[in-house]
Design an enzyme around this catalytic site. Structure first.
Site, PDB file in Angstrom:
ATOM      1  N   SER A 164       1.401  -1.346   0.079  1.00 52.48           N
ATOM      2  CA  SER A 164      -0.103   0.125  -0.357  1.00 52.48           C
ATOM      3  C   SER A 164       0.881   1.447   0.085  1.00 52.48           C
ATOM      4  O   SER A 164       1.872   1.159   0.246  1.00 52.48           O
ATOM      5  CB  SER A 164      -1.326  -0.172   1.291  1.00 52.48           C
ATOM      6  OG  SER A 164      -1.464   0.930   1.805  1.00 52.48           O
TER       7      SER A 164
ATOM      8  N   TYR B 136      -2.375  -1.549  10.324  1.00 48.54           N
ATOM      9  CA  TYR B 136      -3.173  -1.529   8.654  1.00 48.54           C
ATOM     10  C   TYR B 136      -1.223  -1.222   8.408  1.00 48.54           C
ATOM     11  O   TYR B 136      -1.108  -2.072   7.567  1.00 48.54           O
ATOM     12  CB  TYR B 136      -3.775  -0.581   8.294  1.00 48.54           C
ATOM     13  CG  TYR B 136      -4.225  -0.623   6.150  1.00 48.54           C
ATOM     14  CD1 TYR B 136      -4.567  -2.815   6.106  1.00 48.54           C
ATOM     15  CD2 TYR B 136      -3.905  -0.100   5.894  1.00 48.54           C
ATOM     16  CE1 TYR B 136      -4.994  -2.582   4.582  1.00 48.54           C
ATOM     17  CE2 TYR B 136      -3.841  -0.120   4.700  1.00 48.54           C
ATOM     18  CZ  TYR B 136      -4.399  -1.351   3.913  1.00 48.54           C
ATOM     19  OH  TYR B 136      -3.976  -1.623   2.668  1.00 48.54           O
TER      20      TYR B 136
END
Length: 266
Positions: free
Chosen positions: A158, A171
């Site tokens: 990400s 996360y």
């Protein structure tokens, strides 16, 4: 964007057989980026195994669509990515049903919005790491004995692995772990001619966004990118195709950045 706006996950060009004869496993493949990647892989001739976590109907609908529209050979499997036994059983099912495995796309992930770092519970932290980081490790461990020279592993990391996220702290930490895994495993497997690469999407409009983000942030999601909008899954899937096929035969340990122009690195 509006919370009920549909995601665009349709391939944009005719296939050219770049994955003909290959079997591809895509975890977290029943919706969003995973589904767009499955659609594109099917168009390029791959036989597919797509996993889901809880919504079997969604996965079945995708499979039926790909069988009808792309003449795809596809099976679906339930995966609990936070459980080692489930990851190994998944690879056993791939070999049972298809007899080979050439491409592994690790994409199954979870995220929970939390603005207070001290409020991240042990259960949440363990669930996020076990699903996002441990799940990648276990899936690849299970797959490796069956991968051949020229096989490819592609992991979803990400943009948050590079810049962090004030409301997705645990996360983001898992995505950083995945980034380090991509680079380390690529070096480890280079002499076996098994390539390991990653894709680090920016803000992409998927069902995960309205499901996990505060309602007041959904409408402005992605507008802070230089391109001024969120990306669509169909704009990300070609990165996975490129890294999975022979076009990327001299690329390993690298990450592609479909993120709307967010600067990465120095």
């Amino acid at each position: 964007m509006k919370p009920d706006a549909p995601a665009d996950d349709m391939p944009r060009y005719p296939g050219s057989g770049r994955l003909q004869g290959k079997v591809a496993l895509i975890t977290g493949g029943s919706s969003g980026i995973g589904a767009a990647t499955a659609r594109l892989f099917a168009r390029e001739g791959a036989r597919l195994v797509v996993t889901y976590h809880s919504d079997r109907d969604e996965a079945e609908a995708l499979a039926e669509t790909l069988r009808r529209d792309e003449n795809a050979e596809i099976t679906i499997e339930k995966l609990e990515a936070d459980k080692r036994d489930s990851c190994f059983a998944l690879v056993d099912a791939v070999l049972r049903d298809h007899g080979q495995l050439d491409i592994v796309v690790c994409n199954a992930s979870v995220q929970t919005v939390e603005t207070d770092f001290t409020a991240i519970t042990q259960d949440q932290l363990e669930k996020t790491f076990r699903t996002n980081a441990f799940g990648y490790v276990w899936t690849i461990q299970a797959a490796l004995p069956h991968l051949r020279k020229g096989s490819a592993i592609v992991c979803s990391t990400s943009v948050n692995a590079y810049r962090g996220h004030a409301q997705l702290m645990d996360y983001s930490a898992t995505k950083g772990a995945e980034l380090a895994l991509i680079r380390s495993l690529a070096a480890n497997l280079a002499d076996k001619d098994i390539r390991v690469n990653g894709v680090a999407p920016g803000p992409i409009w998927t069902p995960l966004i309205p499901e996990t983000m505060p309602a007041d942030e959904v409408e402005s999601f992605g507008t802070d990118t230089p391109m001024g909008r969120p990306g669509q899954p169909a704009e990300v899937a070609p990165c996975y195709l490129f890294l999975a096929c022979a076009d990327a035969s001299y690329i390993t340990g690298q990450v592609l950045h479909p993120n709307g122009g967010i600067p990465i690195g120095g």
